[in-house]
Design a protein around this motif. Sequence first.
Motif, PDB file in Angstrom:
ATOM      1  N   PHE A  71      -1.501  -8.002  -1.404  1.00 39.11           N
ATOM      2  CA  PHE A  71      -0.416  -7.360  -1.904  1.00 39.11           C
ATOM      3  C   PHE A  71      -0.771  -5.727  -1.678  1.00 39.11           C
ATOM      4  O   PHE A  71       0.441  -5.083  -1.409  1.00 39.11           O
ATOM      5  CB  PHE A  71      -0.344  -7.451  -3.441  1.00 39.11           C
ATOM      6  N   GLU A  72      -1.722  -5.424  -1.866  1.00 38.70           N
ATOM      7  CA  GLU A  72      -2.053  -3.783  -1.623  1.00 38.70           C
ATOM      8  C   GLU A  72      -1.777  -3.189  -0.383  1.00 38.70           C
ATOM      9  O   GLU A  72      -1.269  -2.175   0.035  1.00 38.70           O
ATOM     10  CB  GLU A  72      -3.486  -3.590  -2.271  1.00 38.70           C
ATOM     11  N   VAL A  73      -2.490  -4.170   0.824  1.00 41.47           N
ATOM     12  CA  VAL A  73      -2.129  -3.827   2.049  1.00 41.47           C
ATOM     13  C   VAL A  73      -0.601  -3.860   2.589  1.00 41.47           C
ATOM     14  O   VAL A  73      -0.345  -2.922   3.176  1.00 41.47           O
ATOM     15  CB  VAL A  73      -2.944  -4.929   2.787  1.00 41.47           C
ATOM     16  N   ILE A  74       0.067  -4.687   2.123  1.00 42.75           N
ATOM     17  CA  ILE A  74       1.500  -4.710   2.376  1.00 42.75           C
ATOM     18  C   ILE A  74       2.137  -3.557   1.722  1.00 42.75           C
ATOM     19  O   ILE A  74       3.022  -2.958   2.484  1.00 42.75           O
ATOM     20  CB  ILE A  74       2.171  -6.177   1.662  1.00 42.75           C
ATOM     21  N   LYS A  75       1.755  -3.115   0.427  1.00 42.03           N
ATOM     22  CA  LYS A  75       2.444  -2.314   0.038  1.00 42.03           C
ATOM     23  C   LYS A  75       2.254  -0.949   0.560  1.00 42.03           C
ATOM     24  O   LYS A  75       2.998   0.062   0.753  1.00 42.03           O
ATOM     25  CB  LYS A  75       2.064  -2.036  -1.535  1.00 42.03           C
ATOM     26  N   LYS A  76       0.701  -0.810   1.026  1.00 41.74           N
ATOM     27  CA  LYS A  76       0.354   0.498   1.742  1.00 41.74           C
ATOM     28  C   LYS A  76       1.320   0.592   2.828  1.00 41.74           C
ATOM     29  O   LYS A  76       1.550   1.761   3.274  1.00 41.74           O
ATOM     30  CB  LYS A  76      -1.094   0.576   1.969  1.00 41.74           C
ATOM     31  N   ASN A  77       1.451  -0.320   3.621  1.00 38.26           N
ATOM     32  CA  ASN A  77       2.026  -0.285   4.888  1.00 38.26           C
ATOM     33  C   ASN A  77       3.496  -0.224   4.829  1.00 38.26           C
ATOM     34  O   ASN A  77       4.197   0.510   5.506  1.00 38.26           O
ATOM     35  CB  ASN A  77       1.787  -1.596   5.932  1.00 38.26           C
ATOM     36  N   MET A  78       4.224  -0.731   3.723  1.00 32.38           N
ATOM     37  CA  MET A  78       5.630  -0.712   3.549  1.00 32.38           C
ATOM     38  C   MET A  78       5.858   0.905   3.184  1.00 32.38           C
ATOM     39  O   MET A  78       6.913   1.421   3.482  1.00 32.38           O
ATOM     40  CB  MET A  78       5.914  -1.548   2.390  1.00 32.38           C
ATOM     41  N   LEU A  79       4.907   1.538   2.521  1.00 31.65           N
ATOM     42  CA  LEU A  79       5.416   2.922   2.003  1.00 31.65           C
ATOM     43  C   LEU A  79       5.216   3.939   3.248  1.00 31.65           C
ATOM     44  O   LEU A  79       5.496   5.171   3.078  1.00 31.65           O
ATOM     45  CB  LEU A  79       4.166   3.250   1.061  1.00 31.65           C
ATOM     46  N   LEU A  80       4.919   3.475   4.249  1.00 37.99           N
ATOM     47  CA  LEU A  80       4.983   4.034   5.756  1.00 37.99           C
ATOM     48  C   LEU A  80       5.949   3.732   6.525  1.00 37.99           C
ATOM     49  O   LEU A  80       6.544   4.401   7.052  1.00 37.99           O
ATOM     50  CB  LEU A  80       3.439   4.036   6.345  1.00 37.99           C
ATOM     51  N   ILE A  81       5.862   2.424   6.691  1.00 35.82           N
ATOM     52  CA  ILE A  81       6.956   1.867   7.654  1.00 35.82           C
ATOM     53  C   ILE A  81       8.496   2.213   7.182  1.00 35.82           C
ATOM     54  O   ILE A  81       9.267   2.645   7.873  1.00 35.82           O
ATOM     55  CB  ILE A  81       7.053   0.353   7.625  1.00 35.82           C
ATOM     56  N   VAL A  82       8.831   1.781   6.021  1.00 35.51           N
ATOM     57  CA  VAL A  82      10.036   1.893   5.289  1.00 35.51           C
ATOM     58  C   VAL A  82      10.545   3.541   5.453  1.00 35.51           C
ATOM     59  O   VAL A  82      11.818   3.591   5.692  1.00 35.51           O
ATOM     60  CB  VAL A  82      10.294   1.280   3.860  1.00 35.51           C
ATOM     61  N   PRO A  83       9.947   4.495   4.909  1.00 34.43           N
ATOM     62  CA  PRO A  83      10.371   5.846   5.020  1.00 34.43           C
ATOM     63  C   PRO A  83      10.705   6.187   6.371  1.00 34.43           C
ATOM     64  O   PRO A  83      11.885   7.032   6.710  1.00 34.43           O
ATOM     65  CB  PRO A  83       9.216   6.707   4.545  1.00 34.43           C
ATOM     66  N   ILE A  84       9.681   5.673   7.290  1.00 37.20           N
ATOM     67  CA  ILE A  84      10.280   6.105   8.554  1.00 37.20           C
ATOM     68  C   ILE A  84      11.309   5.653   9.313  1.00 37.20           C
ATOM     69  O   ILE A  84      12.115   6.152   9.977  1.00 37.20           O
ATOM     70  CB  ILE A  84       8.593   5.844   9.717  1.00 37.20           C
ATOM     71  N   PHE A  85      11.471   4.324   9.104  1.00 39.34           N
ATOM     72  CA  PHE A  85      12.661   3.753   9.395  1.00 39.34           C
ATOM     73  C   PHE A  85      13.734   4.308   8.777  1.00 39.34           C
ATOM     74  O   PHE A  85      15.094   4.497   9.553  1.00 39.34           O
ATOM     75  CB  PHE A  85      12.685   2.168   8.870  1.00 39.34           C
ATOM     76  N   ILE A  86      13.874   4.590   7.563  1.00 37.37           N
ATOM     77  CA  ILE A  86      15.047   5.212   6.806  1.00 37.37           C
ATOM     78  C   ILE A  86      15.363   6.704   7.457  1.00 37.37           C
ATOM     79  O   ILE A  86      16.562   6.992   7.902  1.00 37.37           O
ATOM     80  CB  ILE A  86      14.825   5.375   5.126  1.00 37.37           C
ATOM     81  N   LEU A  87      14.249   7.398   7.769  1.00 38.83           N
ATOM     82  CA  LEU A  87      14.552   8.726   8.322  1.00 38.83           C
ATOM     83  C   LEU A  87      15.254   8.629   9.639  1.00 38.83           C
ATOM     84  O   LEU A  87      15.874   9.622   9.958  1.00 38.83           O
ATOM     85  CB  LEU A  87      13.067   9.355   8.365  1.00 38.83           C
TER      86      LEU A  87
END
Length: 210
Positions: A71-87
């Motif tokens: 869960f922590e690893v997924i959350k850590k990566n999503m906090l990076l992947i999702v903002p970049i995609f949205i930007l």
Amino acid sequence: MNFAIDKLNTTFKDKKAYFFIVLIMFCLGISFGLYTVKYMGVADKSDLMNYFLSFTSSIGNEPVNYGSLLFEVIKKNMLLIVPIFILGLTFFGAPIILILDLIKGFTLGYTFSFMVTTFEGKGIGLALVSIIPQNLIYIPCFIGLSVICLAMSTDRFKERFFKRGQSKDSCLNGALNKLIIIIILFIAGILVETYISPGLIKFVAKRFYL
């Protein structure tokens, strides 16, 4: 896998300028991280060393909770992947994406340099097993994601202010397949970080730190 690699290679060939800009920012971040550790104060370094020793002790003596770690690893990566995609979907996202590249490089350089310099020879082994395995997958994916989203954001900017560049739909459709491949590779990195790296860290921690 060969198809995925060929697809990403095609992306880099088509977007060489974006690739080099992202790579430069990432490498600058690594350099800043290395120098930050080099010039860190003695008190700060001592605090971090004590924290790190307690961390390695707990890692070596306690069983790994893989569910919580996943869960922590997924959350850590999503906090990076999702903002970049949205930007990437915005016309103003390109500079922020480059800042995130810088931060990612800084984090990696800082962590690796801290482990190696603080614990001298013993730190190299721990740095290698805790950072290298998953980042062999993460770093190319992160750079690929940044290149694609940087190109998307730049096209949005050109379309908005200069009335040229690809349309929103064609730009997104062209990037979608590549983004899916990158996400699949990210998942592979998450599995490595969750189920392989902890065992390697426990082995090194028990052998050299306990």
